[in-house]
Design an enzyme around this catalytic site. Structure first.
Site, PDB file in Angstrom:
ATOM      1  N   ASP A 240       0.824  -1.206   0.000  1.00 10.64           N
ATOM      2  CA  ASP A 240       0.000   0.000   0.000  1.00 10.64           C
ATOM      3  C   ASP A 240       0.865   1.266   0.000  1.00 10.64           C
ATOM      4  O   ASP A 240       1.727   1.426   0.861  1.00 10.64           O
ATOM      5  CB  ASP A 240      -0.887  -0.025   1.244  1.00 10.64           C
ATOM      6  CG  ASP A 240      -2.171   0.771   1.086  1.00 10.64           C
ATOM      7  OD1 ASP A 240      -2.137   1.814   0.426  1.00 10.64           O
ATOM      8  OD2 ASP A 240      -3.199   0.332   1.628  1.00 10.64           O
TER       9      ASP A 240
ATOM     10  N   THR B 194      -6.840   3.591  -2.363  1.00  8.75           N
ATOM     11  CA  THR B 194      -6.598   2.188  -2.005  1.00  8.75           C
ATOM     12  C   THR B 194      -7.639   1.226  -2.570  1.00  8.75           C
ATOM     13  O   THR B 194      -7.296   0.226  -3.204  1.00  8.75           O
ATOM     14  CB  THR B 194      -6.538   2.045  -0.473  1.00  8.75           C
ATOM     15  OG1 THR B 194      -5.392   2.756   0.005  1.00  8.75           O
ATOM     16  CG2 THR B 194      -6.437   0.587  -0.050  1.00  8.75           C
TER      17      THR B 194
ATOM     18  N   HIS C  73      -1.345   2.243  -5.290  1.00  6.78           N
ATOM     19  CA  HIS C  73      -1.110   3.632  -5.703  1.00  6.78           C
ATOM     20  C   HIS C  73       0.258   4.009  -5.176  1.00  6.78           C
ATOM     21  O   HIS C  73       0.859   3.253  -4.400  1.00  6.78           O
ATOM     22  CB  HIS C  73      -2.176   4.596  -5.148  1.00  6.78           C
ATOM     23  CG  HIS C  73      -2.348   4.499  -3.653  1.00  6.78           C
ATOM     24  ND1 HIS C  73      -1.432   5.017  -2.761  1.00  6.78           N
ATOM     25  CD2 HIS C  73      -3.312   3.907  -2.900  1.00  6.78           C
ATOM     26  CE1 HIS C  73      -1.835   4.762  -1.532  1.00  6.78           C
ATOM     27  NE2 HIS C  73      -2.966   4.075  -1.573  1.00  6.78           N
TER      28      HIS C  73
END
Length: 536
Positions: A31, A72, A344
């Site tokens: 993440d 996310t 991302h």
């Protein structure tokens, strides 16, 4: 002799059949991971973690998200469906629901209940808002539901969306320190998960505390400790070492999310899942979706150039090295396929850029809401804005109609006003977005992330470097490369060593994996694949 040769032929044939597909696929999402971290921290990584993946696997150095917003939930959904929010419907982590006039969370499901502890709200989750099928769904269908699929993450959305609609289980972390799930998947946790929770494994990380993994001079790729661009971690000054016991005593086990040890605990749980569910133990392919979330929590609070973030990646490198060794021993080298990417990337801290003479700024979304309201009341005598969130402006169409106004003219008036603001790069109306224009670089990003049944009547894009966030830490969400450029590495079963710098898109992962597994592509996938890992 002839019998021996015949036996050898049968054995070779059997081995060839057994290796026709991997026994286990492990999808790893880190993440908020920028591709740049693989370069910046490279000298301090071990040879067996990220470097092993890159040196023995195939690395795509120029992979990007091809839509906005880069958040996310849309990221995880796009990786696993092979399409974008315009199609799979996950248009944010949470978003304003036009039908109800309320905010909806991406995995909210009021029809299910928590299992695993007494946390009522944390477990009322399922994949029902996801409109497309996933790699994992197609694997379940292709094996007549014999292949097992499990998703795990510290975040609910990081476990649920990759695991898809047909998963055996999705597990996520609760503030109680337990991994929980919902009745969407079963009436009670598997015994092994209950046992893991009963052991309170999170406590060993809490009591250990968080100090630097390596000597402080190692961290010369980061800014100094306790610099002005870092926020506070649970009200503690951003300075090593951290007393996690004090944080835990003042809060709850949720504090582990914002430390590197959230990743360690997740890896511990992943190993337990592999062992207890016998993943990769037969010739029917299983799938484990793992999403490491602590990197995102730490990045948001402390920023991309903090010592804490670098330490988190050095520790994650060790965690991945250990996990790969575990897969070697339990599933066997050459029997498992790994892909690693991110949901991302993330922006540089805006204050840091400003202090170094780049004319950018932090934008407070509450000020945008306030300014839109004041402009509307001054121009139209009433506030016509129903909601502003996620760069979307929603209008109160009932009020517009009641005042005898033309909605198109209202949109254009607001668009003209917004284009005068210093932070705005582009503003697009719903009609411009749905009509599309592939030659408009920015509009193409918006179009791929836009669902007219769920998004607003106007969408804005800030200028590069402008961020809707506080003065410390960082965030993400834009169509710019600092938010879209993520790592992508394939490793293991049938993967040859190599690399490319050609531009690739995140939506190519799902159709590529399904081609490798010789199963149906996710139902909304565009079908564009990564030939580099398919060609033998």
């Amino acid at each position: 002799m002839k019998k021996a040769l015949a036996l050898l032929v049968v054995l070779v044939s059997f081995i060839g059949t057994a290796q026709d597909k991997p026994k286990l696929v492990v999808g790893i999402v880190v993440d908020q991971m920028k591709m740049e971290y693989l370069y910046r921290f490279s000298n301090d990584f071990s040879e067996n973690g990220f470097k092993r993946l890159m040196n023995q696997g195939y690395t795509f150095h120029n992979t990007h998200y091809n839509y906005m917003p880069t958040y996310t939930a849309p990221g995880h959904a796009s990786i696993y469906t092979g399409t974008t929010p315009a199609v799979h419907g996950i248009v944010g982590n949470e978003w304003f629901n036009k039908a109800t006039g309320k905010e909806i969370y991406c995995t909210d499901d009021a029809t299910v209940s928590t299992i695993g502890d007494n946390s009522e709200k944390e477990g009322k989750m399922s994949p029902r808002n996801l409109q497309s099928s996933t790699i994992t769904d197609e694997l379940k269908l292709s094996t007549n539901f014999k292949g097992k699929v499990i998703g795990i993450s510290i975040k609910d959305r990081g476990a649920i969306l990759p695991a898809g609609h047909f998963a055996d289980w999705a597990f996520w972390y609760s503030k109680t320190g337990a991994f929980i799930s919902s009745t969407y998947y079963g009436e009670k946790l598997p015994d092994w998960a209950t046992q893991f929770n009963a052991e309170k494994n999170y406590l060993k990380y809490v009591t250990k505390g968080w100090d630097l993994l390596k000597p402080k001079e190692t961290y010369n790729e980061s800014l100094t400790d306790n610099n002005p661009y870092e926020g506070k971690l649970y009200k503690k000054a951003p300075f090593m070492p951290y007393n996690l016991q004090d944080m835990y005593d003042a809060n709850d086990a949720g504090i582990l999310r914002s430390t590197p040890f959230g990743n360690n605990l997740l890896a511990d749980f992943a190993k337990k899942a592999i062992e207890s569910e016998n993943l990769g133990k037969d010739n029917i392919t299983d799938f484990l979706a793992v999403s490491f979330s602590s990197t995102d929590y730490i990045g948001h609070v402390l920023g991309p150039r903090s010592i804490e973030l670098q330490d988190t990646y050095l520790r994650l490198d060790e965690t991945i090295a250990d996990f790969l060794t575990y897969l070697d021993k339990t599933v066997g080298k050459g029997n498992y396929l790994v892909f690693l990417t991110a949901d991302h990337a993330g922006a540089e801290n805006v204050t840091y850029l400003k202090d170094n003479k780049y004319k950018v700024d932090n934008i407070n979304y509450k000020n945008i809401q306030k300014d839109l309201k004041e402009f509307s009341e001054t121009t139209f005598g009433e506030n016509l804005v129903l909601d502003y969130s996620n760069y979307n402006v929603f209008f109160d169409k009932a009020k517009v109609k009641a005042k005898g106004l033309n909605l198109q003219e209202v949109k254009q008036t607001f668009k003209d006003y917004l284009h005068k603001q210093d932070y705005i790069k582009r503003v697009y109306t719903e009609e411009e977005i749905t009509n599309g224009n592939p030659s408009d670089y920015y509009l193409d990003f918006i179009t791929k992330g836009y669902d007219p049944t769920q998004n607003g009547e106007l969408i804005m894009i800030f200028k590069p470097g402008y961020v809707e966030y506080s003065s410390t830490g960082t965030t993400h969400g834009s169509p710019y490369s600092y938010d879209t450029h993520v790592p992508l590495i394939f490793f293991g079963w049938n993967i040859k060593k190599g690399l490319t710098h050609d531009r690739k898109e995140i939506t190519q992962i799902a159709p590529t994996v399904t081609q490798m597994l010789k199963i149906t592509m996710p139902n909304s996938s565009g079908g564009k694949v990564l030939l580099e890992v398919l060609e033998k």
